[in-house]
Motif scaffolding. Structure first.
Motif, PDB file in Angstrom:
ATOM      1  N   TYR A  48       0.868  -1.174   0.000  1.00 26.19           N
ATOM      2  CA  TYR A  48       0.000   0.000   0.000  1.00 26.19           C
ATOM      3  C   TYR A  48       0.903   1.220   0.000  1.00 26.19           C
ATOM      4  O   TYR A  48       1.752   1.355   0.868  1.00 26.19           O
ATOM      5  CB  TYR A  48      -0.888   0.035   1.246  1.00 26.19           C
ATOM      6  CG  TYR A  48      -1.844  -1.117   1.340  1.00 26.19           C
ATOM      7  CD1 TYR A  48      -3.108  -1.049   0.780  1.00 26.19           C
ATOM      8  CD2 TYR A  48      -1.479  -2.287   2.003  1.00 26.19           C
ATOM      9  CE1 TYR A  48      -3.998  -2.106   0.871  1.00 26.19           C
ATOM     10  CE2 TYR A  48      -2.357  -3.355   2.106  1.00 26.19           C
ATOM     11  CZ  TYR A  48      -3.608  -3.256   1.535  1.00 26.19           C
ATOM     12  OH  TYR A  48      -4.479  -4.313   1.627  1.00 26.19           O
ATOM     13  N   SER A  54      -2.437  10.523  -3.099  1.00 27.54           N
ATOM     14  CA  SER A  54      -2.791   9.299  -3.821  1.00 27.54           C
ATOM     15  C   SER A  54      -2.671   8.057  -2.948  1.00 27.54           C
ATOM     16  O   SER A  54      -1.986   8.046  -1.927  1.00 27.54           O
ATOM     17  CB  SER A  54      -1.914   9.144  -5.065  1.00 27.54           C
ATOM     18  OG  SER A  54      -0.575   8.912  -4.697  1.00 27.54           O
ATOM     19  N   LYS A  56      -2.285   3.692  -3.591  1.00 32.58           N
ATOM     20  CA  LYS A  56      -2.076   2.585  -4.532  1.00 32.58           C
ATOM     21  C   LYS A  56      -2.013   1.285  -3.753  1.00 32.58           C
ATOM     22  O   LYS A  56      -1.426   1.220  -2.687  1.00 32.58           O
ATOM     23  CB  LYS A  56      -0.768   2.764  -5.304  1.00 32.58           C
ATOM     24  CG  LYS A  56      -0.750   3.952  -6.227  1.00 32.58           C
ATOM     25  CD  LYS A  56       0.586   4.052  -6.940  1.00 32.58           C
ATOM     26  CE  LYS A  56       0.609   5.280  -7.828  1.00 32.58           C
ATOM     27  NZ  LYS A  56       1.895   5.409  -8.532  1.00 32.58           N
ATOM     28  N   ASN A  57      -2.604   0.248  -4.345  1.00 31.76           N
ATOM     29  CA  ASN A  57      -2.549  -1.103  -3.794  1.00 31.76           C
ATOM     30  C   ASN A  57      -2.014  -2.019  -4.886  1.00 31.76           C
ATOM     31  O   ASN A  57      -2.572  -2.066  -5.975  1.00 31.76           O
ATOM     32  CB  ASN A  57      -3.939  -1.534  -3.336  1.00 31.76           C
ATOM     33  CG  ASN A  57      -4.001  -2.984  -2.884  1.00 31.76           C
ATOM     34  OD1 ASN A  57      -4.884  -3.704  -3.296  1.00 31.76           O
ATOM     35  ND2 ASN A  57      -3.098  -3.405  -2.041  1.00 31.76           N
ATOM     36  N   TYR A  58      -0.929  -2.732  -4.587  1.00 34.66           N
ATOM     37  CA  TYR A  58      -0.336  -3.619  -5.574  1.00 34.66           C
ATOM     38  C   TYR A  58       0.546  -4.645  -4.870  1.00 34.66           C
ATOM     39  O   TYR A  58       0.675  -4.646  -3.641  1.00 34.66           O
ATOM     40  CB  TYR A  58       0.481  -2.836  -6.615  1.00 34.66           C
ATOM     41  CG  TYR A  58       1.604  -2.019  -6.022  1.00 34.66           C
ATOM     42  CD1 TYR A  58       2.880  -2.553  -5.885  1.00 34.66           C
ATOM     43  CD2 TYR A  58       1.390  -0.707  -5.606  1.00 34.66           C
ATOM     44  CE1 TYR A  58       3.921  -1.801  -5.345  1.00 34.66           C
ATOM     45  CE2 TYR A  58       2.422   0.049  -5.067  1.00 34.66           C
ATOM     46  CZ  TYR A  58       3.674  -0.499  -4.935  1.00 34.66           C
ATOM     47  OH  TYR A  58       4.688   0.237  -4.398  1.00 34.66           O
ATOM     48  N   SER A  63      -1.050  -5.490  -9.980  1.00 33.47           N
ATOM     49  CA  SER A  63      -1.512  -4.205  -9.459  1.00 33.47           C
ATOM     50  C   SER A  63      -3.009  -4.293  -9.243  1.00 33.47           C
ATOM     51  O   SER A  63      -3.699  -5.100  -9.855  1.00 33.47           O
ATOM     52  CB  SER A  63      -1.169  -3.065 -10.419  1.00 33.47           C
ATOM     53  OG  SER A  63      -1.821  -3.243 -11.648  1.00 33.47           O
ATOM     54  N   TYR A  65      -6.153  -1.602  -7.157  1.00 35.99           N
ATOM     55  CA  TYR A  65      -6.819  -0.310  -7.271  1.00 35.99           C
ATOM     56  C   TYR A  65      -5.908   0.842  -6.880  1.00 35.99           C
ATOM     57  O   TYR A  65      -4.945   0.692  -6.143  1.00 35.99           O
ATOM     58  CB  TYR A  65      -8.102  -0.295  -6.449  1.00 35.99           C
ATOM     59  CG  TYR A  65      -7.932  -0.511  -4.966  1.00 35.99           C
ATOM     60  CD1 TYR A  65      -7.821   0.572  -4.110  1.00 35.99           C
ATOM     61  CD2 TYR A  65      -7.904  -1.791  -4.424  1.00 35.99           C
ATOM     62  CE1 TYR A  65      -7.683   0.385  -2.749  1.00 35.99           C
ATOM     63  CE2 TYR A  65      -7.760  -1.987  -3.064  1.00 35.99           C
ATOM     64  CZ  TYR A  65      -7.654  -0.891  -2.230  1.00 35.99           C
ATOM     65  OH  TYR A  65      -7.510  -1.079  -0.881  1.00 35.99           O
ATOM     66  N   GLU A  66      -6.251   2.010  -7.415  1.00 40.72           N
ATOM     67  CA  GLU A  66      -5.541   3.244  -7.118  1.00 40.72           C
ATOM     68  C   GLU A  66      -6.566   4.363  -7.014  1.00 40.72           C
ATOM     69  O   GLU A  66      -7.664   4.257  -7.553  1.00 40.72           O
ATOM     70  CB  GLU A  66      -4.542   3.595  -8.232  1.00 40.72           C
ATOM     71  CG  GLU A  66      -3.458   2.578  -8.428  1.00 40.72           C
ATOM     72  CD  GLU A  66      -2.502   2.947  -9.563  1.00 40.72           C
ATOM     73  OE1 GLU A  66      -2.475   4.137  -9.981  1.00 40.72           O
ATOM     74  OE2 GLU A  66      -1.779   2.053 -10.019  1.00 40.72           O
ATOM     75  N   ASN A  68      -7.082   8.939  -6.040  1.00 38.68           N
ATOM     76  CA  ASN A  68      -6.549  10.246  -5.671  1.00 38.68           C
ATOM     77  C   ASN A  68      -7.636  11.018  -4.916  1.00 38.68           C
ATOM     78  O   ASN A  68      -8.619  10.411  -4.492  1.00 38.68           O
ATOM     79  CB  ASN A  68      -6.045  11.006  -6.912  1.00 38.68           C
ATOM     80  CG  ASN A  68      -7.145  11.274  -7.927  1.00 38.68           C
ATOM     81  OD1 ASN A  68      -8.336  11.184  -7.641  1.00 38.68           O
ATOM     82  ND2 ASN A  68      -6.745  11.603  -9.134  1.00 38.68           N
TER      83      ASN A  68
END
Length: 163
Positions: A48, A54, A56-58, A63, A65-66, A68
């Motif tokens: 995370y 922003s 981001k989860n990957y 990858s 979801y992302e 802002n």
């Protein structure tokens, strides 16, 4: 004479140490929203990335979801709260397409709950329930929908900060 002074000193020293050991309270670690910023890794291989702007989860080789437009709302304890984000990348309903910036939820609001925040660790949970929503049109709707009371945030990933 020396023995008397030493005995008194020893008695005072033991008293002070005893009082401190049983009566002195350490201050709890103070945390701030800014302590959420950085890269967090879970034991499941999730990463995370949270910044002021922003989310981001990957993971390695994948990858998810992302978002802002973050709005972080802490609870009264300061160590838990909710991160609201507007999707920029989301899951497609078609399993062959995975996550993309053209998914139906892109541009809509989502939430991630956090708890047990310290400077080096946090527990994170994306909003999910089997019969629940995956996004809302507005931030206000997200604040009403994505709550523990509504059955979201059952499973938390234990994360440690690594950057």
């Amino acid at each position: 004479m020396f023995h008397n002074k030493f005995s008194r000193f020893l008695a005072v020293f033991i008293t002070v140490v005893s009082l401190c050991a049983f009566g002195c309270k350490t201050q709890p670690e103070e945390v701030f929203i800014s302590d959420l910023y950085g890269k967090w890794a879970s034991s499941f291989g999730e990463v995370y990335e949270i910044s002021k702007d922003s989310f981001k989860n990957y993971g390695e080789g994948w990858s998810a979801y992302e978002g802002n437009s973050l709005e972080i709302i802490p609870n009264d304890d300061g160590k838990s709260g909710t991160i609201f984000l507007k999707y920029t990348v989301s899951k497609n309903p078609d399993p062959d397409k995975s996550y993309s910036n053209t998914a139906p939820d892109v541009g809509k609001w989502y939430a991630v709950s956090y708890k047990n925040l310290t400077k080096n660790s946090v527990s994170l949970s994306g909003a999910y329930k089997s019969d629940g929503k995956t996004s809302t049109e507005t931030l206000e709707e997200a604040k009403e929908e994505f709550t523990v009371a509504n059955g979201y945030f059952d499973f938390y990933s234990e994360c440690t900060k690594y950057e």
